[in-house]
Design a protein around this motif. Structure first.
Motif, PDB file in Angstrom:
ATOM      1  N   PRO A  43       0.961  -1.293  -0.349  1.00 56.11           N
ATOM      2  CA  PRO A  43      -0.370   0.126   0.515  1.00 56.11           C
ATOM      3  C   PRO A  43       0.934   1.520   0.128  1.00 56.11           C
ATOM      4  N   ALA A  72      -6.062   0.880  -0.508  1.00 54.33           N
ATOM      5  CA  ALA A  72      -4.896   0.558  -1.470  1.00 54.33           C
ATOM      6  C   ALA A  72      -5.267   1.063  -3.204  1.00 54.33           C
ATOM      7  N   ARG A 126      -4.941  -3.310   1.284  1.00 54.34           N
ATOM      8  CA  ARG A 126      -4.339  -3.618  -0.050  1.00 54.34           C
ATOM      9  C   ARG A 126      -5.975  -3.487  -0.294  1.00 54.34           C
TER      10      ARG A 126
END
Length: 282
Positions: A127, A175, A172
């Motif tokens: 990220p 992101a 994740r």
């Protein structure tokens, strides 16, 4: 134990591709460091040894440290050409933890903005990439930029077993959504596929992205007799925790088919292997 972070100059930064990456359509690969501190249990890179550009200390101590190529931006300035299709990186994650302090990628992205190749693809599970969002947006205005974000499972306890130094799955997905919202083409790459809930994993991938879905199971020698393969550490974890079937080719095919059905019903394309990774190079 803290990671050992070293620096050393390199002779070059771009390598002509061979094998899987070449078959997918990439002309060059770029690796900003040697060794990766994510140190995932399944990572195929240490099994490549010298054929992956590694030194003995790299594969013997995989995940314990990394060596940044200090002159990577200067080399890139010299080597990049407008017709290149570059994959970053088949050997390390450009956004591994020490990158936060090293700040190598902003310098690399600045060089690419000034001298853009035809296509640039970043493969990551970090990220930290969101730190460079402004540069990524600017680069996407100058060339074809794609981010292939690795999502391995939707079960956080599984993630902790196989990749304890990686960010959580929720981080994740966050992101990925931020990259997409900024207009950066971002793929959810379900690879290598760890124990998961297939339909649920596919559903989140469809919600978080507007791209097609790429998937690949863990490598096994019975299917891939040569080249890089899954490390023994992942087999040991699988055996210990009752996940050995996830390394059985027939079981893998069934899981991949279930994910594929969910994705295709939503009107998106789904593929594994060089077909899927080839979408990144197009």
């Amino acid at each position: 134990m803290p990671f050992q972070v070293l620096e050393a100059p390199a002779h070059s930064i771009l390598s002509a591709t061979t094998g899987f990456i070449a078959e997918a359509g990439f002309t060059h690969s770029m690796t900003p460091a040697r060794n990766c501190t994510f140190g995932c249990s399944y990572c195929y890179v240490p099994t490549m040894r010298i054929y992956g550009g590694l030194k003995r200390e790299d594969w013997a101590h995989w995940g314990e440290g990394t060596t940044f190529k200090t002159n990577a931006p200067e080399l890139l300035h010299r080597e990049v050409r407008d017709g290149q299709v570059i994959y970053c990186s088949p050997l390390v994650d450009a956004y591994q933890p020490p990158e936060e302090a090293q700040e190598m990628m902003p310098r690399i992205l600045d060089e690419l903005i000034a001298r853009p190749p035809k296509t640039f693809v970043i493969q990551t599970r970090g990220p930290l990439i969101v730190r460079d969002l402004a540069r990524l947006v600017k680069l996407s205005e100058r060339t074809t930029l794609r981010v292939s974000f690795s999502i391995t499972t939707n079960r956080e306890p599984v993630r902790k077993l196989y990749e304890p130094h990686c960010a959580t799955i929720d981080c994740r997905w966050k992101a990925i959504r931020e990259l997409r919202a900024a207009g950066v083409a971002t793929f959810a790459t379900l690879a290598p596929l760890l124990p998961c809930d297939p339909e649920e994993l596919a559903a989140v991938a469809l919600e978080a992205t507007d791209q097609d879905v790429i998937c690949d199971p863990l490598h096994v020698r019975s299917v891939k007799p040569r080249g890089a393969t899954t490390r023994d550490a992942a087999f040991a974890i699988s055996d210990k925790h009752g996940f050995s079937q996830w390394l059985d080719p027939e079981f893998q095919r069934e899981i991949v088919e279930r994910i594929g059905r969910t994705v295709r019903r939503a009107g998106r394309r789904f593929a594994t292997g060089t077909e899927g990774f080839g979408w990144l190079a197009q």
